[in-house]
Enzyme design. Structure first.
Site, short mmCIF file in Angstrom:
data_model
loop_
_atom_site.label_atom_id
_atom_site.label_comp_id
_atom_site.label_asym_id
_atom_site.label_seq_id
_atom_site.Cartn_x
_atom_site.Cartn_y
_atom_site.Cartn_z
N GLU A 360 0.80 -1.38 -0.06
CA GLU A 360 0.10 -0.13 0.01
C GLU A 360 0.44 0.69 -0.07
OE1 GLU A 360 -3.99 -1.39 2.48
OE2 GLU A 360 -4.27 0.96 1.38
C1 LIG Z 1 2.46 -9.98 0.14
C2 LIG Z 1 2.37 -8.42 -0.28
C3 LIG Z 1 0.73 -8.46 -0.72
C4 LIG Z 1 0.12 -6.90 -1.26
N1 LIG Z 1 -1.26 -6.94 -1.18
C5 LIG Z 1 -1.48 -5.92 -2.11
C6 LIG Z 1 -3.33 -5.74 -3.14
O1 LIG Z 1 -3.76 -6.80 -2.64
N2 LIG Z 1 -3.48 -4.95 -4.33
C7 LIG Z 1 -2.17 -4.82 -5.14
O2 LIG Z 1 -2.37 -3.85 -5.36
N3 LIG Z 1 -1.13 -4.58 -4.61
C8 LIG Z 1 -0.95 -5.83 -3.33
N4 LIG Z 1 0.79 -5.57 -3.15
C9 LIG Z 1 1.84 -5.21 -4.06
C10 LIG Z 1 1.86 -3.83 -2.97
O3 LIG Z 1 1.51 -2.66 -3.28
C11 LIG Z 1 3.43 -3.44 -4.24
O4 LIG Z 1 4.56 -4.36 -3.71
C12 LIG Z 1 3.48 -2.11 -3.83
O5 LIG Z 1 3.06 -1.42 -3.79
C13 LIG Z 1 5.99 -1.67 -4.07
O6 LIG Z 1 5.79 -2.09 -5.56
P1 LIG Z 1 6.86 -2.95 -6.25
O7 LIG Z 1 6.37 -3.99 -5.11
O8 LIG Z 1 6.76 -3.17 -8.03
O9 LIG Z 1 7.81 -1.86 -6.30
P2 LIG Z 1 9.00 -1.02 -6.48
O10 LIG Z 1 8.04 0.08 -7.09
O11 LIG Z 1 9.28 -1.87 -7.94
O12 LIG Z 1 10.11 -0.73 -4.99
C14 LIG Z 1 11.20 -0.69 -5.50
C15 LIG Z 1 11.83 -0.05 -3.91
O13 LIG Z 1 12.17 1.19 -5.36
C16 LIG Z 1 12.00 2.09 -4.40
N5 LIG Z 1 10.82 2.97 -4.76
C17 LIG Z 1 10.11 3.48 -6.05
N6 LIG Z 1 9.86 4.91 -6.66
C18 LIG Z 1 10.13 5.51 -5.35
C19 LIG Z 1 10.45 6.61 -5.60
N7 LIG Z 1 10.08 7.64 -6.38
N8 LIG Z 1 11.10 7.11 -4.19
C20 LIG Z 1 11.95 6.58 -3.69
N9 LIG Z 1 12.16 5.16 -3.65
C21 LIG Z 1 11.23 4.74 -4.22
C22 LIG Z 1 10.09 1.08 -3.39
O14 LIG Z 1 10.33 2.02 -2.34
C23 LIG Z 1 10.92 -0.41 -2.91
O15 LIG Z 1 12.10 0.45 -2.06
C24 LIG Z 1 0.73 -6.76 -1.99
C25 LIG Z 1 2.27 -7.04 -2.31
C26 LIG Z 1 2.59 -8.07 -1.40
C27 LIG Z 1 4.62 -8.31 -1.13
#
Ligand SMILES: Cc1cc2nc3c(=O)[nH]c(=O)nc-3n(C[C@H](O)[C@H](O)[C@H](O)COP(=O)(O)OP(=O)(O)OC[C@H]3O[C@@H](n4cnc5c(N)ncnc54)[C@H](O)[C@@H]3O)c2cc1C
Length: 379
Positions: A360
């Site tokens: 989130e």
């Molecule tokens: C167990 C689990 C349950 C989940 N449940 C849901 C759900 O019910 N519905 C749903 O829609 N999603 C869900 N998610 C998805 C979750 O919200 C995303 O994993 C999260 O938003 C991060 O996206 P990402 O994994 O693609 O990481 P990325 O966006 O690729 O981020 C990777 C790293 O880069 C950093 N980063 C990225 N952009 C920036 C920036 N602009 N400035 C600084 N740092 C940055 C991040 O903080 C992180 O450290 C779930 C994920 C998991 C693992």
């Protein structure tokens, strides 16, 4: 725990009894087997918890975030996985409550309130996480509806839930090209990936959601075409307050176990709680719990009173996740080697806490939101 009124205290007693009877004895087994039990969710429904945020006219309790946060913390202090399950259900129901047409509310809210239907939230995609506006799942016009193609990833309650609020792209415009839909499990063209094998919250199913030429009638569109990004951001403000309460619950659970162990375990002929080094860790957990409780209560109050809450929700969500992580770490440390063993609940709290610094909106993204609001002069 922050101050609850008489009605809230009665509800919390009921929730506590449910958790003690139906969740706590099985929490380790469900974690190991990565097993979600729908009957536990059904028990939430029998108590009305599934409809806690849904208006009374649609069969809900309409108790607001001041109560949902208390309930969620109570559940999470026993099982973060089941707390996630009901939290994303609430998010789905709240989106339909806030942005749905009257027909959509009539069709879905009473059954979401009773727990007959379970909800979920489908925003993330393999290449659109923090940058949600880059999502690509396509919704192309066809007849009186849309054809959806694409993949959503990491969906909590994925495959288990019956109703999904899913976000798609209806035009190339980065923000105003996003449109939300209500999607039901079982529709032709909707399928789910394998259950993800996770570090924590293992008893809550996480799956990808796949759309292959899935026809969705216009009547299932949530709000206007092109308003999906606004729907997502509005609902996530509210969702983050509940998310913060959930992690507060983890910290409270870790605190409960740490105190108990410090009172029982003896070394050097003394209870380990007599050592100042252990007392300092206990005190640090307590300070984290109390400060988080105050921040969450304030955000929930503001939300319930219609005040702007974006920055407060992000502060609460980010701070609470860090507090839970530290509390779980200290609780494991207080347990020594036993804290590393699955027989003790602190091991699970430690694994469970981590995801809340990520999902989130990661803690980095929360900082981006907070700073942006500050620079806009809002806080
Ligand atoms: C167990 C689990 C349950 C989940 N449940 C849901 C759900 O019910 N519905 C749903 O829609 N999603 C869900 N998610 C998805 C979750 O919200 C995303 O994993 C999260 O938003 C991060 O996206 P990402 O994994 O693609 O990481 P990325 O966006 O690729 O981020 C990777 C790293 O880069 C950093 N980063 C990225 N952009 C920036 C920036 N602009 N400035 C600084 N740092 C940055 C991040 O903080 C992180 O450290 C779930 C994920 C998991 C693992």
């Amino acid at each position: 725990m922050w101050v609850a009124d008489e009605q809230q205290r009665a509800m919390l007693d009921t929730v506590r009894r449910l958790c003690d009877r139906d969740i706590r004895p099985y929490v380790q087994e469900m974690d190991e087997k990565a097993e979600f039990r729908r009957e536990i969710f059904n028990r939430f429904g029998e108590l009305g918890l599934t409809g806690i945020l849904i208006p009374e006219e649609y069969g809900g309790l309409e108790l607001g975030y001041s109560t949902s946060t208390l309930v969620l913390a109570e559940i999470a202090s026993v099982s973060a996985a089941y707390a996630v399950s009901i939290m994303v259900h609430w998010l789905c129901a709240a989106a339909i409550t806030t942005f749905g047409t009257e027909d959509q509310k009539q069709e879905y809210l009473p059954r979401l309130a009773s727990g007959e239907l379970m909800g979920a939230w489908s925003l993330t995609e393999p290449n659109a996480g923090s940058d949600a506006a880059s999502l690509r799942t396509a919704a192309a016009h066809q007849d009186d509806g849309y054809i959806l193609n694409g993949t959503k990833s990491f969906i909590s309650n994925g495959g288990a839930a019956d109703v999904y609020v899913a976000f798609t792209r209806t035009s190339a415009d980065r923000y105003s090209g996003i449109t939300a839909f209500i999607i039901e499990k079982g529709w032709p063209g909707v399928s789910f990936g394998k259950k993800e094998n996770k570090m924590g919250i293992r008893a809550c199913d996480t799956r990808s959601m796949i759309f292959e030429d899935c026809y969705v009638p216009t009547s299932k569109r949530l709000h206007e075409e092109g308003q999906g990004f606004r729907v997502a951001m509005t609902m996530m403000d509210a969702g983050r307050i509940n998310n913060a309460a959930l992690t507060l619950g983890i910290a409270q659970g870790a605190m409960r176990e740490a105190v108990k162990y410090a009172q029982e375990r003896e070394q050097f002929g003394k209870k380990i709680g007599d050592f100042q080094g252990v007392q300092f860790m206990l005190a640090d957990i307590k300070v984290g719990v109390e400060t988080t409780a105050a921040i969450v209560a304030r955000a929930a109050y503001k939300k319930d009173h219609g005040l702007p809450v974006t920055a407060d929700a992000s502060v609460a969500k980010m701070y609470s996740a860090d507090v839970a992580m530290r509390a779980a770490e200290n609780a494991v440390q207080i347990h020594g080697g036993y804290g590393y063993m699955k027989e003790y609940p602190v091991e699970q709290f430690f694994r469970d806490a981590k995801i809340f610094q990520i999902t989130e909106g990661t803690n980095q993204i929360q900082r981006v939101i907070i700073a942006k609001r500050m620079l806009q002069g809002e806080v």
